[in-house]
Design an enzyme around this catalytic site. Structure first.
Site, PDB file in Angstrom:
ATOM      1  N   ASP A   1      71.738   3.503   9.765  1.00 53.29           N
ATOM      2  CA  ASP A   1      70.286   3.661   9.829  1.00 53.29           C
ATOM      3  C   ASP A   1      69.643   2.301   9.591  1.00 53.29           C
ATOM      4  O   ASP A   1      70.294   1.375   9.087  1.00 53.29           O
ATOM      5  CB  ASP A   1      69.792   4.674   8.787  1.00 53.29           C
ATOM      6  CG  ASP A   1      68.465   5.329   9.180  1.00 53.29           C
ATOM      7  OD1 ASP A   1      67.888   4.962  10.229  1.00 53.29           O
ATOM      8  OD2 ASP A   1      68.004   6.202   8.432  1.00 53.29           O
ATOM      9  N   ASP A   2      68.379   2.199   9.967  1.00 49.05           N
ATOM     10  CA  ASP A   2      67.656   0.948   9.758  1.00 49.05           C
ATOM     11  C   ASP A   2      67.316   0.735   8.297  1.00 49.05           C
ATOM     12  O   ASP A   2      67.399  -0.363   7.768  1.00 49.05           O
ATOM     13  CB  ASP A   2      66.389   0.890  10.619  1.00 49.05           C
ATOM     14  CG  ASP A   2      65.429   2.058  10.393  1.00 49.05           C
ATOM     15  OD1 ASP A   2      65.806   3.059   9.746  1.00 49.05           O
ATOM     16  OD2 ASP A   2      64.290   1.986  10.894  1.00 49.05           O
TER      17      ASP A   2
ATOM     18  N   ASP B   1      64.834   4.572   2.277  1.00 50.25           N
ATOM     19  CA  ASP B   1      63.589   4.378   1.529  1.00 50.25           C
ATOM     20  C   ASP B   1      63.625   5.215   0.255  1.00 50.25           C
ATOM     21  O   ASP B   1      64.206   4.817  -0.743  1.00 50.25           O
ATOM     22  CB  ASP B   1      62.408   4.745   2.432  1.00 50.25           C
ATOM     23  CG  ASP B   1      61.050   4.361   1.862  1.00 50.25           C
ATOM     24  OD1 ASP B   1      60.920   4.241   0.629  1.00 50.25           O
ATOM     25  OD2 ASP B   1      60.101   4.195   2.641  1.00 50.25           O
TER      26      ASP B   1
END
Length: 166
Positions: free
Chosen positions: A97-98, A101
């Site tokens: 994933d980027d 969070d």
């Protein structure tokens, strides 16, 4: 208070260029190469698609699948929707994933593929414990502005901004 009325939790913005994203994803690949071999990559759609393509190239992985999750509405996190589940339990797979969070999406995906090696390019403190490998940590109150979420436009000179504010 509606979602649009909520005070933003983001006090900083960290813009990422295409070149920086490419460098950071390649650096992540260097961290991952010794942990393989991998059966394939599972990209978390949509944010993980570009980093997954870069990692796949760098690690010479041809098999790329996706898990499709929707969790953001603009800058606000909404209800998590699984649009397409991941294949199997993740054994031997690299999950990309980027960003991790708050960890909400990461927890959901971890339940789907608990045996996958989870790697992200960027990580925030609340999500760090949920990933196995990440490249760059940023503060929790920072909004990462990815290149696919921005466009180049004219920026008013500082002197001009001061005159407009008066």
């Amino acid at each position: 208070m509606t979602t649009t009325e909520k005070k933003s939790i983001y006090h900083r913005t960290y813009p990422i260029s295409w070149e920086q994203l490419h460098r950071d994803a390649r650096a992540l690949s260097w961290r991952l190469i010794e942990r393989g071999p991998w059966r394939g990559i599972i990209a978390i759609s949509r944010g993980g698609l570009v980093p997954a393509a870069i990692v796949a190239r760098e690690l010479d992985i041809r098999l790329v699948d996706t898990v499709c999750i929707a969790s953001y509405l603009g800058r606000s996190q909404g209800k998590i929707q699984v649009l397409k589940p991941a294949p199997g339990d993740g054994e031997g797979w690299l999950l990309i994933d980027d960003l991790v969070d708050t960890g909400r999406t990461a927890r959901q995906v971890r339940e789907m593929v608990p045996r996958a090696h989870f790697a992200t390019v960027y990580a925030k403190p609340a999500g760090c414990p949920l990933v196995d490998t990440f490249m760059t940590e940023v503060s929790q109150d920072t909004w990462i502005l990815f290149p696919w979420d921005s466009e180049i436009q004219f920026a008013q000179p500082i002197a001009g901004r001061k005159q407009q504010d008066q």
